[in-house]
Scaffold this motif. Structure first.
Motif, mmCIF file in Angstrom:
data_model
loop_
_atom_site.group_PDB
_atom_site.id
_atom_site.type_symbol
_atom_site.label_atom_id
_atom_site.label_comp_id
_atom_site.label_asym_id
_atom_site.label_seq_id
_atom_site.Cartn_x
_atom_site.Cartn_y
_atom_site.Cartn_z
ATOM 1 N N LEU A 185 -5.789 3.530 4.631
ATOM 2 C CA LEU A 185 -7.214 3.777 4.423
ATOM 3 C C LEU A 185 -7.508 4.412 3.078
ATOM 4 N N VAL A 186 -6.597 5.214 2.571
ATOM 5 C CA VAL A 186 -6.818 5.847 1.273
ATOM 6 C C VAL A 186 -7.063 4.811 0.185
ATOM 7 N N ASN A 187 -6.483 3.629 0.328
ATOM 8 C CA ASN A 187 -6.668 2.572 -0.667
ATOM 9 C C ASN A 187 -8.084 2.015 -0.676
ATOM 10 N N GLY A 188 -8.862 2.344 0.363
ATOM 11 C CA GLY A 188 -10.252 1.894 0.394
ATOM 12 C C GLY A 188 -11.071 2.424 -0.759
ATOM 13 N N ARG A 189 -10.593 3.471 -1.417
ATOM 14 C CA ARG A 189 -11.321 3.984 -2.585
ATOM 15 C C ARG A 189 -11.509 2.902 -3.645
#
Length: 219
Positions: A185-189
């Protein structure tokens, strides 16, 4: 995906993004339930005109019947969505934080997490993924293409639950886009406004390199 196997999709938000997604989903054979503002008394009429085939329900009805829930309300209204009821559900954060629209929210500006990680923290039992936000609502229907087209546009999905990412990837493919596994989810940035993948017409390989650059470096 066979039509009989397609999940029911619930959409919180009947604005331009929500209704564009509803039209695409209905066109792809999905059962779609929408919930909007309780002040929007003409919601059923609106949906019948702008997203024919979708049906309107209360938030409780949407949660009860939807297998996948898309949150497409304005970012500033995220707290109005019943996150506490999303235990175990695949929840798609399709929102964007837009200071020109939402105003600057001090706690968001100061938070080092991606906005989807902030949303996931509202209910750690929800299976939150980030997607459907980095392609403009006005481009979704125009850019949808059949599988195998060399010009097919890509759409990424990031999330900490691999099964949830895979489930949404199948839906993205049905909508006419090449799904890209964006990893955690952190890559959603990378899909948020102001970041390289946002709003760009990219193929799968190009989008993957922007969303998961560390994977390319490790390869």
């Amino acid at each position: 995906m066979d039509v009989a196997d397609r999940p029911t999709i619930g959409i919180f938000g009947a604005g331009k993004v929500g209704t564009a997604l509803a039209r695409l989903l209905v066109g792809a054979g999905y059962d779609v339930v929408m919930a909007g503002s309780p002040r929007q008394t003409a919601l059923s009429l609106l949906v019948s005109v702008v997203a024919p085939g979708a049906r309107v329900g209360t938030p409780d009805e949407l949660v009860a019947h939807a297998d996948v829930i898309i949150v497409a309300v304005p970012f500033g209204k995220a707290a109005s969505v019943p996150w506490e009821d999303f235990d175990g559900r695949i929840v798609v954060d399709a929102m964007n934080y837009w200071p020109p629209v939402d105003g600057h929210i001090a706690e968001v500006d100061a938070d080092e997490r991606s906005t989807s990680e902030m949303m996931a923290a509202r209910n750690p039992k929800a299976r939150v993924v980030k997607s459907l936000n980095h392609v403009g609502y006005h481009e979704m229907e125009d850019d949808s293409m059949d599988a195998g087209s060399p010009l097919r546009r890509a759409m990424a999905v990031a999330g900490d639950d691999p099964e949830a990412r895979a489930a949404l990837a199948r839906i993205i493919d049905d909508l006419g886009f090449d799904p890209v596994d964006g990893g955690p989810l952190v890559n959603g940035r990378a899909l948020e406004p102001g970041h390289p993948a946002f709003g760009r017409e990219l193929g799968a390989a190009e989008l993957s390199a922007l969303v998961t650059p560390s994977a390319d470096l490790a390869a």
